[in-house]
Structure formats: C-alpha cells, structure tokens
Design a protein around this motif. Structure first.
Motif, PDB file in Angstrom:
ATOM      1  N   CYS A  13       0.787  -1.296  -0.168  1.00  0.00           N
ATOM      2  CA  CYS A  13       0.109  -0.097   0.013  1.00  0.00           C
ATOM      3  C   CYS A  13       0.987   1.385   0.110  1.00  0.00           C
ATOM      4  O   CYS A  13       2.085   1.397   0.659  1.00  0.00           O
ATOM      5  N   CYS A  14       0.319   2.390  -0.688  1.00  0.00           N
ATOM      6  CA  CYS A  14       1.281   3.515  -0.938  1.00  0.00           C
ATOM      7  C   CYS A  14       0.383   4.720  -0.566  1.00  0.00           C
ATOM      8  O   CYS A  14       0.460   5.641  -1.105  1.00  0.00           O
ATOM      9  N   ASP A  15      -0.339   4.637   0.304  1.00  0.00           N
ATOM     10  CA  ASP A  15      -1.394   5.665   0.836  1.00  0.00           C
ATOM     11  C   ASP A  15      -0.730   6.491   1.804  1.00  0.00           C
ATOM     12  O   ASP A  15      -0.199   6.219   2.781  1.00  0.00           O
ATOM     13  N   HIS A  16      -0.518   7.870   1.430  1.00  0.00           N
ATOM     14  CA  HIS A  16       0.378   8.814   2.129  1.00  0.00           C
ATOM     15  C   HIS A  16      -0.126   8.756   3.599  1.00  0.00           C
ATOM     16  O   HIS A  16       0.535   9.565   4.400  1.00  0.00           O
ATOM     17  N   GLY A 155      -5.902   0.024   0.243  1.00  0.00           N
ATOM     18  CA  GLY A 155      -5.512   1.348  -0.460  1.00  0.00           C
ATOM     19  C   GLY A 155      -4.823   1.072  -1.732  1.00  0.00           C
ATOM     20  O   GLY A 155      -4.678   0.037  -2.272  1.00  0.00           O
ATOM     21  N   PRO A 156      -4.240   2.189  -2.459  1.00  0.00           N
ATOM     22  CA  PRO A 156      -3.559   1.930  -3.390  1.00  0.00           C
ATOM     23  C   PRO A 156      -2.229   1.359  -3.515  1.00  0.00           C
ATOM     24  O   PRO A 156      -1.594   1.178  -2.526  1.00  0.00           O
ATOM     25  N   ARG A 157      -2.099   0.398  -4.592  1.00  0.00           N
ATOM     26  CA  ARG A 157      -0.745  -0.553  -4.435  1.00  0.00           C
ATOM     27  C   ARG A 157       0.297  -0.117  -5.389  1.00  0.00           C
ATOM     28  O   ARG A 157      -0.023   0.336  -6.526  1.00  0.00           O
ATOM     29  N   LEU A 158       1.440  -0.204  -4.987  1.00  0.00           N
ATOM     30  CA  LEU A 158       2.803   0.013  -5.534  1.00  0.00           C
ATOM     31  C   LEU A 158       2.571  -0.853  -7.065  1.00  0.00           C
ATOM     32  O   LEU A 158       2.515  -1.866  -7.363  1.00  0.00           O
ATOM     33  N   PHE A 159       2.610  -0.058  -8.024  1.00  0.00           N
ATOM     34  CA  PHE A 159       2.783  -0.792  -9.549  1.00  0.00           C
ATOM     35  C   PHE A 159       1.509  -1.377  -9.964  1.00  0.00           C
ATOM     36  O   PHE A 159       1.679  -2.101 -10.759  1.00  0.00           O
ATOM     37  N   ASP A 160       0.427  -1.297  -9.361  1.00  0.00           N
ATOM     38  CA  ASP A 160      -0.681  -1.856  -9.837  1.00  0.00           C
ATOM     39  C   ASP A 160      -1.050  -1.796 -11.313  1.00  0.00           C
ATOM     40  O   ASP A 160      -1.022  -0.427 -11.961  1.00  0.00           O
ATOM     41  N   GLY A 161      -1.064  -2.757 -12.193  1.00  0.00           N
ATOM     42  CA  GLY A 161      -1.196  -2.486 -13.648  1.00  0.00           C
ATOM     43  C   GLY A 161       0.084  -2.612 -14.505  1.00  0.00           C
ATOM     44  O   GLY A 161      -0.123  -2.461 -15.627  1.00  0.00           O
ATOM     45  N   LEU A 162       1.168  -2.914 -13.819  1.00  0.00           N
ATOM     46  CA  LEU A 162       2.409  -2.973 -14.517  1.00  0.00           C
ATOM     47  C   LEU A 162       2.374  -3.880 -15.597  1.00  0.00           C
ATOM     48  O   LEU A 162       1.924  -5.088 -15.092  1.00  0.00           O
ATOM     49  N   ALA A 163       2.413  -3.719 -16.881  1.00  0.00           N
ATOM     50  CA  ALA A 163       2.400  -4.560 -18.102  1.00  0.00           C
ATOM     51  C   ALA A 163       3.354  -5.915 -17.854  1.00  0.00           C
ATOM     52  O   ALA A 163       2.899  -6.914 -18.384  1.00  0.00           O
ATOM     53  N   GLN A 164       4.366  -5.510 -17.757  1.00  0.00           N
ATOM     54  CA  GLN A 164       5.572  -6.542 -17.733  1.00  0.00           C
ATOM     55  C   GLN A 164       6.140  -6.662 -16.154  1.00  0.00           C
ATOM     56  O   GLN A 164       6.367  -5.696 -15.429  1.00  0.00           O
ATOM     57  N   GLN A 165       6.718  -7.896 -15.806  1.00  0.00           N
ATOM     58  CA  GLN A 165       7.510  -8.056 -14.664  1.00  0.00           C
ATOM     59  C   GLN A 165       8.742  -7.040 -14.795  1.00  0.00           C
ATOM     60  O   GLN A 165       9.473  -6.581 -15.912  1.00  0.00           O
ATOM     61  N   LEU A 166       9.085  -6.301 -13.556  1.00  0.00           N
ATOM     62  CA  LEU A 166      10.316  -5.627 -13.523  1.00  0.00           C
ATOM     63  C   LEU A 166      11.093  -6.239 -12.818  1.00  0.00           C
ATOM     64  O   LEU A 166      11.196  -6.225 -11.447  1.00  0.00           O
ATOM     65  N   ASP A 167      12.347  -6.495 -13.426  1.00  0.00           N
ATOM     66  CA  ASP A 167      13.325  -7.268 -12.449  1.00  0.00           C
ATOM     67  C   ASP A 167      14.340  -6.138 -11.913  1.00  0.00           C
ATOM     68  O   ASP A 167      14.966  -5.338 -12.674  1.00  0.00           O
TER      69      ASP A 167
END
Length: 192
Positions: A13-16, A155-167
């Motif tokens: 979660c990234c809710d401030h 709450g809002p989550r980090l990188f929700d919707g990222l199209a490809q895995q990020l290594d």
C-alpha cells in the motif's frame, strides 16, 4: 539519473496517510521527514504528476506570511524547506499553469523525461501514476522503497497494472530506527 522514492507498507500500500499508529507512528513520521529531506537534497530537480504536485504544494509550500505553521516541528520544517526550494517539473494535461518554482512538462512523456535527465544530474520522482508510466518506459534508474512495518490491508498499491515484470537488483539497504527499511534497487539490466 531518475530516482523514484516512495513509502510502502508490507502489503504494497502506498497511501500517504498510512503510518504505524500511536507513538511509533509519530517517530516514523519524524524519521521519514529527515530521511526524505536528505534524499531530496541530493536531487537537482523534482518530477511530479499533477496529483502529487498539488498535494505537495498544499502541504509543503512556504506560506505567504513566510512563517511555517505551528504544527511543524524542526524535522517537518527541514523537509518543507528542501522541497520548497527545489525546481519542479509537473506532468499534466489538465493544468494550464504552475508556479512554486515549477514548470509544466508538455508533449510526449518519454522524450520530455529523457531531456530532463540530460539537463539534470539527478531527478527525483514520487507518487504512483507517473512512476508507473515511467517504469513502463524504462526511464527509472533507481527505485527507493521505504518499507514501513505496517500491513494496511487496503489502499492504492505499488505498480498496480504494470504490464511486464520489472526485474530489479538490490544495491543498498538501510534500517531506520522506526523499524522501516529503505531498500534501493536498480533495474537488473543496469545494476552495477
């Protein structure tokens, strides 16, 4: 270099507004002001989307009176003075103008951000929406995740919707006295 920095809970979660509760929360908040002011001090400029820009301006812009509000302790004032002084670049299609030492970023995002990276030694960004787009474009050079000892459950989550895995490759780890851990990662292809 474009550096992304954000506070995140153990469940992403990234809710401030989500911090540890009680006295631990106050200690965490104070430590975050010091940590992020030092991190921001290294940057030549800040890059925000509209939502983060407006939120930061409302909270951290020096009041017209020149006096900081009474609620701010010296740590919060240090953070406010740091962000207040930095040049800011704002990505927005809805704002007609900005001030607070800021300018609008117009046009295609990728070339505009590459130009900012060429113009500055280090640019710092935060938030969720703009960094997601920047990550998708491969423009973020360093990811700092300050992991708080909290499970938000919403709450809002980090990188929700990222199209490809990020290594990513861990390049630094700093334990904070509040129980948070600042983890710095670089994209795996460029980690050195």
């Amino acid at each position: 270099m474009l550096r992304y920095s954000i506070n995140v809970t153990l469940d992403g979660c990234c809710d401030h507004n989500v911090f540890p509760s009680g006295a631990a929360g106050q200690a965490h908040l104070e430590e975050m002001h010091v940590h992020h002011a030092a991190t921001m001090e290294r940057a030549d400029a800040l890059l925000f989307g509209r939502v983060v820009y407006e939120m930061m301006e409302e909270a951290w812009r020096r009041p017209a009176s020149g006096e900081w509000p009474e609620w701010m302790d010296e740590r919060a004032i240090g953070f406010a003075e740091t962000i207040d002084a930095k040049p800011k670049h704002v990505v927005s299609t809805t704002l007609g103008a900005v001030d607070w030492n800021a300018e609008l970023v117009r046009g295609d995002l990728a070339p505009a951000v590459r130009a900012l990276k060429d113009q500055h030694d280090e640019v710092m960004t935060g938030g969720l929406t703009l960094p997601l787009a920047l990550a998708e474009l491969g423009l973020i050079d360093s990811y700092e995740l300050v992991v708080m000892p909290v499970v938000a459950g919403h709450g809002p989550r980090l990188f929700d919707g990222l199209a490809q895995q990020l290594d990513l490759t861990l390049v630094d780890r700093k334990e904070l006295s509040s129980g948070a851990v600042a983890l710095t990662y670089h994209p795996a292809a460029t980690a050195d």
